[in-house]
Design a protein around this motif. Structure first.
Motif, PDB file in Angstrom:
ATOM      1  N   PRO A   1       0.995  -1.245  -0.097  1.00 40.63           N
ATOM      2  CA  PRO A   1       0.058   0.052   0.000  1.00 40.63           C
ATOM      3  C   PRO A   1       0.699   1.341   0.051  1.00 40.63           C
ATOM      4  N   GLY A   2       0.505   2.316  -0.747  1.00 41.45           N
ATOM      5  CA  GLY A   2       1.276   3.517  -0.707  1.00 41.45           C
ATOM      6  C   GLY A   2       1.594   4.123   0.719  1.00 41.45           C
ATOM      7  N   CYS A   3       0.506   3.966   1.464  1.00 40.99           N
ATOM      8  CA  CYS A   3       0.693   4.560   2.880  1.00 40.99           C
ATOM      9  C   CYS A   3       1.825   3.809   3.691  1.00 40.99           C
ATOM     10  N   GLN A   4       1.910   2.535   3.339  1.00 44.25           N
ATOM     11  CA  GLN A   4       2.721   1.547   4.300  1.00 44.25           C
ATOM     12  C   GLN A   4       4.276   2.064   3.707  1.00 44.25           C
ATOM     13  N   LEU A   5       4.460   2.289   2.497  1.00 48.64           N
ATOM     14  CA  LEU A   5       5.699   2.691   1.972  1.00 48.64           C
ATOM     15  C   LEU A   5       6.133   3.993   2.595  1.00 48.64           C
ATOM     16  N   ILE A   6       5.324   5.136   2.763  1.00 50.71           N
ATOM     17  CA  ILE A   6       5.658   6.311   3.240  1.00 50.71           C
ATOM     18  C   ILE A   6       5.923   5.992   4.622  1.00 50.71           C
ATOM     19  N   ASP A   7       5.228   5.373   5.509  1.00 48.04           N
ATOM     20  CA  ASP A   7       5.466   4.917   6.835  1.00 48.04           C
ATOM     21  C   ASP A   7       6.832   4.506   6.967  1.00 48.04           C
ATOM     22  N   TYR A   8       7.473   3.218   6.059  1.00 48.53           N
ATOM     23  CA  TYR A   8       8.612   3.022   6.026  1.00 48.53           C
ATOM     24  C   TYR A   8       9.738   3.907   5.881  1.00 48.53           C
ATOM     25  N   LEU A   9       9.292   4.698   4.722  1.00 49.60           N
ATOM     26  CA  LEU A   9      10.408   5.943   4.624  1.00 49.60           C
ATOM     27  C   LEU A   9      10.585   6.773   5.688  1.00 49.60           C
ATOM     28  N   ILE A  10       9.732   7.224   6.362  1.00 55.69           N
ATOM     29  CA  ILE A  10       9.901   8.018   7.467  1.00 55.69           C
ATOM     30  C   ILE A  10      10.631   7.214   8.681  1.00 55.69           C
ATOM     31  N   GLN A  11      10.165   5.964   8.754  1.00 53.02           N
ATOM     32  CA  GLN A  11      10.775   5.251  10.230  1.00 53.02           C
ATOM     33  C   GLN A  11      12.273   4.814   9.944  1.00 53.02           C
ATOM     34  N   ASN A  12      12.621   4.858   8.627  1.00 54.89           N
ATOM     35  CA  ASN A  12      13.821   4.586   8.375  1.00 54.89           C
ATOM     36  C   ASN A  12      14.831   5.506   7.795  1.00 54.89           C
ATOM     37  N   GLY A  13      14.442   6.888   7.963  1.00 52.83           N
ATOM     38  CA  GLY A  13      14.919   8.163   7.913  1.00 52.83           C
ATOM     39  C   GLY A  13      15.258   8.395   6.327  1.00 52.83           C
ATOM     40  N   GLU A  14      14.443   7.962   5.544  1.00 50.72           N
ATOM     41  CA  GLU A  14      14.547   8.077   4.073  1.00 50.72           C
ATOM     42  C   GLU A  14      13.693   9.315   3.727  1.00 50.72           C
ATOM     43  N   ALA A  15      12.889   9.762   4.830  1.00 53.06           N
ATOM     44  CA  ALA A  15      12.059  11.021   4.267  1.00 53.06           C
ATOM     45  C   ALA A  15      11.626  11.671   5.977  1.00 53.06           C
ATOM     46  N   ASP A  16      11.555  13.022   5.794  1.00 52.06           N
ATOM     47  CA  ASP A  16      11.500  13.654   7.185  1.00 52.06           C
ATOM     48  C   ASP A  16      10.022  13.700   7.216  1.00 52.06           C
ATOM     49  N   SER A  17       9.091  13.782   6.456  1.00 60.25           N
ATOM     50  CA  SER A  17       7.708  13.935   6.607  1.00 60.25           C
ATOM     51  C   SER A  17       6.833  13.168   5.623  1.00 60.25           C
ATOM     52  N   ARG A  18       5.742  13.168   5.775  1.00 60.67           N
ATOM     53  CA  ARG A  18       4.643  12.278   4.739  1.00 60.67           C
ATOM     54  C   ARG A  18       4.824  12.848   3.341  1.00 60.67           C
ATOM     55  N   ARG A  19       4.810  14.378   3.315  1.00 61.31           N
ATOM     56  CA  ARG A  19       4.774  15.095   2.203  1.00 61.31           C
ATOM     57  C   ARG A  19       6.081  14.807   1.233  1.00 61.31           C
ATOM     58  N   GLN A  20       7.197  14.709   2.090  1.00 65.92           N
ATOM     59  CA  GLN A  20       8.516  14.500   1.336  1.00 65.92           C
ATOM     60  C   GLN A  20       8.562  13.038   0.830  1.00 65.92           C
ATOM     61  N   GLY A  21       8.051  12.026   1.655  1.00 63.65           N
ATOM     62  CA  GLY A  21       7.920  10.791   1.267  1.00 63.65           C
ATOM     63  C   GLY A  21       6.999  10.531   0.170  1.00 63.65           C
ATOM     64  N   LEU A  22       5.860  11.287  -0.103  1.00 66.73           N
ATOM     65  CA  LEU A  22       5.146  11.318  -1.202  1.00 66.73           C
ATOM     66  C   LEU A  22       5.597  11.955  -2.531  1.00 66.73           C
ATOM     67  N   GLU A  23       6.545  12.764  -2.301  1.00 74.08           N
ATOM     68  CA  GLU A  23       7.151  13.579  -3.541  1.00 74.08           C
ATOM     69  C   GLU A  23       8.191  12.466  -3.790  1.00 74.08           C
TER      70      GLU A  23
END
Length: 364
Positions: free
Chosen positions: A153-175
């Motif tokens: 799911p798209g939301c779980q990938l963004i959760d993963y990015l934030i939890q592993n320091g790949e993105a600082d926010s959901r907006r950055q993860g979405l971008e």
């Protein structure tokens, strides 16, 4: 239809570029293991990490990566065209089956790390991390009654990015995820949606661990070229296009035009009503108009800009410009505006009775 075709072609070209990069890297590692890549001396000068062209051709034929020497040379030329390898002195733009030294750009640090390459490497790194994760979000899932392997799911990938320091926010993860989708690395399982922070399912388009056969590169390249030719032919033969105009000979002096149609035609002097899907966003910004007078001619409308404006000028503090977000909901005929330019874009025309005009879009 034209814009959809253009997007598909760009996605195919980017995915082919990714396949070339992966195949090139796999070949580079195999050649290092086989000791074909090593320091070589020529005319009292040492060239590190290079290979001899005719030795590589022998290797490709003997390892059945190419049917013959000519095919092997074509494969290496394809890698050169994609900046994977080059002549050690950059004196030759073509690959010759001879006693010439070539080198992989990754071995001498000359690989062009542009935005496209950086996003590709980011996607590859993310793929490897998710595959290696014991509790990976890549699982067998179902959407609309269809089961998809290694989907998420798209939301779980963004959760993963934030939890592993790949993105600082959901907006950055979405971008980041939308950039990965734009460059053909991930996609919606049904290829129907852009990336959203939701429960929609997505997959990686590229299996980075799959062993590539070099001969596949030429086949894929031919398919991309054939698709481009077909799309171009369909565009040229599209008599229903709203951009096909016929000059009215009786009103030649006031330069009025009439829209060519099978049912009827009407006079227009300003912006036309058209679907955004028929726009092509390229450096010129506006698709060529075809005048159906005796000699077929292609031209562009005159720019409405009084002077050129830069992005920096638009965004500068204190500039006399207002940033405003407008939502245009298209109807059966489209959106009703024409966009030109590149960095920044601007409105060339707006149909007065269109959804764009109703939303407040204006020619500036």
């Amino acid at each position: 239809m034209e814009r959809t075709s253009s997007i598909r072609l760009k996605a195919m070209a980017r995915q082919h570029k990714a396949e070339v990069m992966i195949a090139g890297e796999q070949l580079r590692l195999r050649l290092h293991d086989g000791k074909l890549i090593k320091d070589r001396r020529y005319h009292f000068r040492t060239y590190p990490n290079c290979f001899v062209a005719h030795e590589l051709t022998d290797w490709l034929v003997s390892h059945k990566e190419a049917a013959d020497r000519a095919t092997a040379a074509s494969l290496m030329q394809h890698l050169m065209d994609h900046d994977i390898l080059h002549h050690v002195c950059d004196k030759r733009a073509e690959f010759k089956d001879a006693k010439l030294l070539y080198r992989f750009r990754k071995d001498d640090g000359t690989f062009p790390f542009n935005t496209e390459v950086k996003i590709f490497m980011r996607g590859q790194q993310l793929y490897e991390q998710l595959i290696a994760d014991k509790n990976s979000i890549l699982q067998l899932r179902e959407e609309h009654g269809v089961t998809y392997k290694r989907s998420f799911p798209g939301c779980q990938l963004i959760d993963y990015l934030i939890q592993n320091g790949e993105a600082d926010s959901r907006r950055q993860g979405l971008e980041l995820c939308r950039a990965l989708q734009e460059h053909g690395i991930i996609q919606h399982v049904g290829k129907k949606h852009d990336f959203f922070d939701s429960g929609l399912l997505y997959q990686f388009c590229i299996n980075f661990r799959r062993r590539r056969r070099l001969s596949e590169l030429l086949t894929e390249n031919e398919q991309v070229n054939d698709e481009a030719v077909m799309a171009s032919t369909q565009e040229d033969n599209n008599s229903e296009s709203p951009f096909l105009l016929r000059r009215n000979s009786s009103k030649e002096r006031n330069r009025a035009f009439s829209v060519s149609s099978n049912k009827d035609s009407k006079q227009i002097t300003g912006g036309r009503r058209s679907s955004l899907s028929s726009l092509q966003f390229h450096s010129a910004g506006f698709p060529p108009l075809q005048l159906l007078s005796h000699p077929a001619v292609r031209c562009n409308p005159k720019s409405v800009l009084k002077r050129k404006v830069t992005c920096e000028e638009l965004l500068a503090p204190g500039a006399p410009f207002i940033k405003k977000v407008l939502t245009v909901i298209g109807d059966a005929l489209g959106w009703g505006f024409v966009v030109r330019g590149m960095a920044p874009c601007y409105m060339q025309a707006v149909d007065p009775g269109s959804p764009a005009a109703a939303a407040g879009v204006k020619v500036k």
